[in-house]
Design a protein around this motif. Structure first.
Motif, short mmCIF file in Angstrom:
data_model
loop_
_atom_site.label_atom_id
_atom_site.label_comp_id
_atom_site.label_asym_id
_atom_site.label_seq_id
_atom_site.Cartn_x
_atom_site.Cartn_y
_atom_site.Cartn_z
N LEU A 26 -28.67 -11.78 28.50
CA LEU A 26 -29.32 -12.39 27.34
C LEU A 26 -28.34 -13.30 26.60
O LEU A 26 -28.70 -14.41 26.17
CB LEU A 26 -29.83 -11.29 26.41
N SER A 33 -29.23 -22.11 27.11
CA SER A 33 -30.60 -22.66 27.10
C SER A 33 -30.68 -24.04 26.47
O SER A 33 -31.33 -24.94 27.01
CB SER A 33 -31.55 -21.69 26.39
N THR A 89 -32.40 -7.24 18.40
CA THR A 89 -33.33 -8.00 19.23
C THR A 89 -34.50 -8.58 18.42
O THR A 89 -35.14 -9.54 18.86
CB THR A 89 -33.91 -7.13 20.36
N MET A 93 -35.68 -12.42 18.92
CA MET A 93 -36.98 -12.81 19.44
C MET A 93 -37.76 -13.67 18.45
O MET A 93 -38.46 -14.61 18.84
CB MET A 93 -37.78 -11.57 19.85
N SER A 179 -38.11 -19.93 25.88
CA SER A 179 -38.83 -18.66 25.98
C SER A 179 -38.09 -17.65 26.85
O SER A 179 -38.38 -16.44 26.79
CB SER A 179 -40.24 -18.88 26.54
N LEU A 180 -37.14 -18.11 27.68
CA LEU A 180 -36.36 -17.19 28.50
C LEU A 180 -35.62 -16.17 27.63
O LEU A 180 -35.37 -15.04 28.07
CB LEU A 180 -35.35 -17.97 29.35
N GLN A 181 -35.25 -16.56 26.41
CA GLN A 181 -34.56 -15.64 25.51
C GLN A 181 -35.42 -14.43 25.21
O GLN A 181 -34.94 -13.28 25.21
CB GLN A 181 -34.20 -16.37 24.21
N MET A 182 -36.70 -14.66 24.93
CA MET A 182 -37.60 -13.56 24.61
C MET A 182 -37.82 -12.66 25.82
O MET A 182 -37.87 -11.43 25.70
CB MET A 182 -38.94 -14.11 24.10
N MET A 183 -37.96 -13.26 26.98
CA MET A 183 -38.17 -12.46 28.20
C MET A 183 -36.99 -11.54 28.45
O MET A 183 -37.16 -10.34 28.74
CB MET A 183 -38.36 -13.40 29.40
N ALA A 184 -35.79 -12.08 28.34
CA ALA A 184 -34.59 -11.26 28.57
C ALA A 184 -34.46 -10.17 27.52
O ALA A 184 -34.05 -9.04 27.82
CB ALA A 184 -33.35 -12.15 28.57
N VAL A 186 -36.88 -8.61 25.92
CA VAL A 186 -37.86 -7.56 26.20
C VAL A 186 -37.33 -6.62 27.29
O VAL A 186 -37.44 -5.39 27.18
CB VAL A 186 -39.21 -8.17 26.61
N VAL A 187 -36.76 -7.18 28.34
CA VAL A 187 -36.19 -6.36 29.42
C VAL A 187 -35.07 -5.47 28.87
O VAL A 187 -34.98 -4.29 29.21
CB VAL A 187 -35.67 -7.25 30.56
#
Length: 517
Positions: A26, A33, A89, A93, A179-184, A186-187
């Motif tokens: 992340l 990004s 987080t 997010m 949006s990759l930041q939010m995906m990472a 969440v994981v």
């Protein structure tokens, strides 16, 4: 359901490393990004940023990270390590969502500041949490494995941006990238939910029942095993000694009690973390495409691809740190890599000054050499060392302060580097070479080796009347002799499986009385 998904022992340690690695992934995604899309046509058409505006938007994230790390420094000990990461987080997010939906520079900047606050908290706490759950013999290796994921995150962001820019000519490029930041995130949250809390935090806050469960799972022994009681007792002893020495911020500037070097240890962590900012990684990150384009003479497209290959090389080079961090040690790798980074910077500046095609190729090779030396010493080693050198009672404060100042100086260098390159060009590389040379005497005089030393025993290096550097040599020698004897016992049948592993950890704690004399 069994705690921690039923994972115990080595499997649980690996799971913690994967989760911490997701935190660093992340980190890498967040850092890369914007850089992947900031020069793309859709982004430029939407925001129309000048060079100064690009610097301001980029720097806004660094300032947010500075604020987030300071918040952890001041308030982080009120929450557990996992809860701090969970809490961090949320702004990350929210900030990412604001960036994804941005239609103006102000909204984009606000989003980056808010996301930065979250990343400041994550980058401060993840190394602490991982170090406090790892055994001494694997602490550095596991941390370096996780830190390689930071580069993976950068690669994901870089190649995602490259693919988006090549295939789309709309705002979709940078909106998907952000949006990759939010995906990472969440994981990370999902993985962290199933992981154990730091046993050292639990003992420090007198949550002994929870600590017993966590330590037993990490050692893969029964809750009532002697190894568990021994580790809890040793952590409690260290906490008591540290609190008698320094109970509040004011105690750091005056001596009270026997002392475990809190002030010196915090200042060492701060210095090491800030040195990373001044090592030259910022100027390399900024200038790499310019070197490939102007000095070597490659096209913009090939220069961009070569910059991506540089990150792939960075990842492969980082794998060497997995071995070097424990078998060679933090201190030697700091000294060696600082020396070699200085040499590379001097050579790079000289080659760029020559301004020929051949010299440009040589300068490009020096960029790849720099990345290798940087990752072997001052990339992963810094995060390992600054989190473990701080005493347990002050680890959150010390690490928060160190990371906050690193983010602050990253921001300063981000603003100063373009101006320096525009005015003195190759001279900037000479300046960073001198910085790297200045690191050498500091490390030699003030940084003891910590590889293989249990966190609680690091306190003993700083007891009154002891030289931490010399004491670390003696202590590590004693530990190696002790561990060698244990391996011999196991070879002839004393202990097996998880019980042997738990016994080895217990012996690490039991030997305190032996090695302190």
């Amino acid at each position: 359901m069994a705690p921690f998904l039923g994972l115990r022992g080595t499997r649980l340690l690996y799971a913690v490393a994967v989760t911490a690695g997701m935190g660093f992934t992340l980190y890498g995604v967040d850092n890369a990004s914007l850089g992947g899309v900031i020069s793309s046509t859709p982004f430029e058409n939407r925001f129309r940023l000048s060079a100064t505006g690009q610097g301001a938007v980029t720097g806004a994230y660094e300032l947010g990270c500075f604020a987030g790390a300071l918040l952890v420094c001041v308030f982080g000990e009120r929450l557990s390590r996992r809860h701090v990461i969970f809490a961090a987080t949320i702004p990350l997010m929210v900030g990412a969502a604001i960036q994804v939906s941005a239609f103006g520079v102000a909204q984009l900047t606000v989003g980056r500041v808010i996301a930065g606050v979250g990343m400041g908290g994550i980058s401060t706490t993840v190394p602490i949490w991982q170090n406090e759950t790892a055994p001494a013999r694997l602490r550095g290796t596991l941390m370096c494995c996780s830190l390689s994921c930071l580069i993976v995150g950068q690669l994901v962001a870089y190649f995602a941006a490259y693919g988006l820019v090549q295939n789309y000519d709309s705002d979709l490029t940078w909106r998907v990238e952000f949006s990759l930041q939010m995906m990472a995130a969440v994981v990370l949250v999902v993985l962290l939910y199933f992981m154990p809390e730091s046993p050292r935090f639990l003992v420090a806050h007198e949550k002994y029942d929870e600590a017993r469960i966590v330590i037993a799972a990490l050692l893969d022994v029964a809750d009532d095993d002697a190894a568990v009681a021994a580790q809890i007792d040793e952590i409690a002893r260290a906490v008591k000694l540290e609190r008698e020495s320094a109970a509040g911020w004011g105690d750091l500037v005056k001596r009270s009690g026997p002392g475990t070097g809190e002030s010196r240890r915090m200042l060492t962590a701060v210095a090491i973390q800030v040195m990373q900012a001044f090592s030259g990684s910022t100027v390399i990150s900024y200038y790499v495409t310019t070197i490939f384009e102007d000095a070597v003479g490659l096209s913009e497209h090939l220069s961009t691809l070569l910059s991506g290959f540089l990150q792939v090389w960075f990842l492969f080079a980082s794998l060497g740190t997995w071995y070097l961090i424990e078998h060679v040690g933090r201190r030697i790798m700091f000294l060696f890599s600082a020396t070699m980074m200085a040499v590379v910077m001097f050579l790079m500046g000289g080659l760029i000054k020559l301004d020929t095609h051949g010299a440009g190729i040589g300068a490009a090779i020096m960029v790849f050499a720099y990345q290798a030396f940087f990752t072997w010493g001052w990339m992963a080693g810094v995060w390992v060392y600054s989190s473990e050198i701080n005493p347990l009672s002050w680890r959150t404060k010390g690490m928060g302060l160190a990371v906050a100042l690193q983010w602050l100086f990253d921001f300063v260098l981000l603003m100063v580097t373009p101006i320096g390159i525009a005015n003195i060009g190759y001279g900037m590389f000479f300046i960073f070479a001198i910085f790297n040379l200045a690191f050498i005497p500091f490390v030699y005089l003030f940084c003891p080796e910590t590889a293989g030393i249990p966190l609680e025993l690091i306190d003993d290096l700083y007891l009154p009347g002891r030289d931490p550097v010399k004491e670390s040599v003696r202590l590590r020698s004693e530990l190696k002799k002790r561990n060698g004897a244990l391996r011999l016992e196991e070879a002839v049948g004393v202990g097996a499986g998880g019980a042997a592993s738990g016994k080895a950890e217990a012996e690490d704690r039991d030997e305190v009385a032996d090695v302190k004399a």
